[in-house]
Design a protein around this motif. Structure first.
Motif, PDB file in Angstrom:
ATOM      1  N   GLN A 195       0.838  -1.188   0.000  1.00  0.00           N
ATOM      2  CA  GLN A 195       0.000   0.000   0.000  1.00  0.00           C
ATOM      3  C   GLN A 195       0.883   1.250   0.000  1.00  0.00           C
ATOM      4  OE1 GLN A 195      -1.975   0.703   3.798  1.00  0.00           O
ATOM      5  NE2 GLN A 195      -3.845   1.265   2.714  1.00  0.00           N
ATOM      6  N   ILE A 196       0.495   2.243  -0.790  1.00  0.00           N
ATOM      7  CA  ILE A 196       1.159   3.542  -0.756  1.00  0.00           C
ATOM      8  C   ILE A 196       0.339   4.429   0.180  1.00  0.00           C
ATOM      9  CG2 ILE A 196       1.945   5.530  -2.092  1.00  0.00           C
ATOM     10  CD1 ILE A 196       3.395   2.818  -2.679  1.00  0.00           C
ATOM     11  N   VAL A 197       1.010   5.012   1.176  1.00  0.00           N
ATOM     12  CA  VAL A 197       0.320   5.828   2.173  1.00  0.00           C
ATOM     13  C   VAL A 197       0.963   7.207   2.230  1.00  0.00           C
ATOM     14  CG1 VAL A 197      -0.467   3.891   3.590  1.00  0.00           C
ATOM     15  CG2 VAL A 197       1.785   4.838   3.995  1.00  0.00           C
ATOM     16  N   GLU A 198       0.160   8.191   2.650  1.00  0.00           N
ATOM     17  CA  GLU A 198       0.653   9.558   2.790  1.00  0.00           C
ATOM     18  C   GLU A 198       0.214  10.108   4.135  1.00  0.00           C
ATOM     19  OE1 GLU A 198      -1.242  11.021  -0.879  1.00  0.00           O
ATOM     20  OE2 GLU A 198       0.798  11.608  -1.481  1.00  0.00           O
ATOM     21  N   LYS A 199       1.022  10.994   4.688  1.00  0.00           N
ATOM     22  CA  LYS A 199       0.640  11.672   5.924  1.00  0.00           C
ATOM     23  C   LYS A 199       1.383  13.007   5.986  1.00  0.00           C
ATOM     24  CE  LYS A 199       4.123   9.768   9.080  1.00  0.00           C
ATOM     25  NZ  LYS A 199       4.336   9.030  10.321  1.00  0.00           N
ATOM     26  N   ALA A 222       2.872  -4.388   9.762  1.00  0.00           N
ATOM     27  CA  ALA A 222       3.385  -3.926   8.469  1.00  0.00           C
ATOM     28  C   ALA A 222       4.726  -3.252   8.673  1.00  0.00           C
ATOM     29  CB  ALA A 222       2.399  -2.952   7.822  1.00  0.00           C
ATOM     30  N   VAL A 223       5.481  -3.170   7.593  1.00  0.00           N
ATOM     31  CA  VAL A 223       6.712  -2.391   7.554  1.00  0.00           C
ATOM     32  C   VAL A 223       6.475  -1.277   6.555  1.00  0.00           C
ATOM     33  CG1 VAL A 223       9.155  -2.410   6.953  1.00  0.00           C
ATOM     34  CG2 VAL A 223       8.152  -4.382   8.099  1.00  0.00           C
ATOM     35  N   THR A 224       6.732  -0.032   6.965  1.00  0.00           N
ATOM     36  CA  THR A 224       6.526   1.109   6.082  1.00  0.00           C
ATOM     37  C   THR A 224       7.848   1.839   5.895  1.00  0.00           C
ATOM     38  OG1 THR A 224       4.276   1.350   6.932  1.00  0.00           O
ATOM     39  CG2 THR A 224       5.175   3.197   5.670  1.00  0.00           C
ATOM     40  N   PHE A 225       8.222   2.057   4.642  1.00  0.00           N
ATOM     41  CA  PHE A 225       9.405   2.839   4.297  1.00  0.00           C
ATOM     42  C   PHE A 225       8.915   4.246   3.959  1.00  0.00           C
ATOM     43  CE2 PHE A 225      10.330  -1.560   3.419  1.00  0.00           C
ATOM     44  CZ  PHE A 225      11.602  -1.726   3.935  1.00  0.00           C
ATOM     45  N   TRP A 226       9.340   5.252   4.737  1.00  0.00           N
ATOM     46  CA  TRP A 226       8.867   6.620   4.587  1.00  0.00           C
ATOM     47  C   TRP A 226       9.890   7.505   3.890  1.00  0.00           C
ATOM     48  CZ3 TRP A 226       3.969   7.729   5.456  1.00  0.00           C
ATOM     49  CH2 TRP A 226       3.239   6.949   6.356  1.00  0.00           C
ATOM     50  N   ALA A 227       9.384   8.490   3.146  1.00  0.00           N
ATOM     51  CA  ALA A 227      10.232   9.517   2.540  1.00  0.00           C
ATOM     52  C   ALA A 227       9.529  10.862   2.685  1.00  0.00           C
ATOM     53  CB  ALA A 227      10.480   9.220   1.068  1.00  0.00           C
ATOM     54  N   ARG A 228      10.315  11.901   2.971  1.00  0.00           N
ATOM     55  CA  ARG A 228       9.764  13.259   3.009  1.00  0.00           C
ATOM     56  C   ARG A 228       9.382  13.683   1.602  1.00  0.00           C
ATOM     57  NH1 ARG A 228      12.067  17.268   7.122  1.00  0.00           N
ATOM     58  NH2 ARG A 228      12.586  15.930   8.868  1.00  0.00           N
ATOM     59  N   ARG A 284       4.108   0.680   2.203  1.00  0.00           N
ATOM     60  CA  ARG A 284       3.813  -0.227   3.323  1.00  0.00           C
ATOM     61  C   ARG A 284       3.653  -1.650   2.799  1.00  0.00           C
ATOM     62  NH1 ARG A 284      -0.492   2.223   6.766  1.00  0.00           N
ATOM     63  NH2 ARG A 284       1.370   3.248   7.579  1.00  0.00           N
ATOM     64  N   ILE A 285       4.396  -2.561   3.397  1.00  0.00           N
ATOM     65  CA  ILE A 285       4.293  -3.982   3.081  1.00  0.00           C
ATOM     66  C   ILE A 285       3.682  -4.659   4.307  1.00  0.00           C
ATOM     67  CG2 ILE A 285       5.553  -6.084   2.490  1.00  0.00           C
ATOM     68  CD1 ILE A 285       7.757  -4.194   1.340  1.00  0.00           C
ATOM     69  N   PHE A 286       2.511  -5.243   4.114  1.00  0.00           N
ATOM     70  CA  PHE A 286       1.814  -5.893   5.227  1.00  0.00           C
ATOM     71  C   PHE A 286       2.419  -7.260   5.521  1.00  0.00           C
ATOM     72  CE2 PHE A 286      -1.271  -2.754   3.988  1.00  0.00           C
ATOM     73  CZ  PHE A 286      -1.808  -2.346   5.204  1.00  0.00           C
ATOM     74  N   LEU A 287       2.363  -7.627   6.786  1.00  0.00           N
ATOM     75  CA  LEU A 287       2.915  -8.891   7.257  1.00  0.00           C
ATOM     76  C   LEU A 287       1.806  -9.761   7.826  1.00  0.00           C
ATOM     77  CD1 LEU A 287       5.928  -7.415   9.243  1.00  0.00           C
ATOM     78  CD2 LEU A 287       5.873  -8.105   6.841  1.00  0.00           C
TER      79      LEU A 287
END
Length: 112
Positions: free
Chosen positions: A15-19, A64-70, A30-33
């Motif tokens: 999943q692509i997520v934004e905040k 899940a594991v989420t890799f974040w970028a600004r 986000r890669i769900f486990l």
């Protein structure tokens, strides 16, 4: 910090997520486990099961594991580099074994 995620735990749910936090926008991959569990069944046998954790139909509290970028940073080069290293590893391993590479079961990550 090191986080270990085993292939048996990773799913094809990506999943692509934004905040936004503190005036800064972020995008994440986000890669769900799903943690495999062994459930005893009749005659001493065991069954391996795994699934998402949905306490209600509206919420998904799965690990899940989420890799974040600004905002302005791009995760894609890192993901491409990572996949490139894996491709080289498997190609070398398969060449050493004299076998053809296995067909990947990963789905839903083609956009990375």
């Amino acid at each position: 910090m090191r986080v270990n995620v085993y292939a048996a735990e990773a799913t094809n749910r990506v999943q692509i997520v934004e905040k936004a936090r503190g005036g800064v926008n972020y995008v994440g991959c986000r890669i769900f486990l799903e943690l495999p569990a062994t459930v005893p069944v009749k005659n001493g046998a065991a069954l391996q099961i795994a699934g998402p954790y949905n306490p209600t139909p509206e919420e998904d509290d799965s690990a899940a594991v989420t890799f974040w970028a600004r905002e302005g940073d791009d995760l894609r080069p890192l993901m491409r580099q990572t996949l490139g290293l894996l491709d080289k590893h498997y190609k070398a391993r398969d060449a050493a074994k004299g076998s053809a590479p296995p067909v990947s079961g990963a789905q839903g990550v083609g956009a990375i």
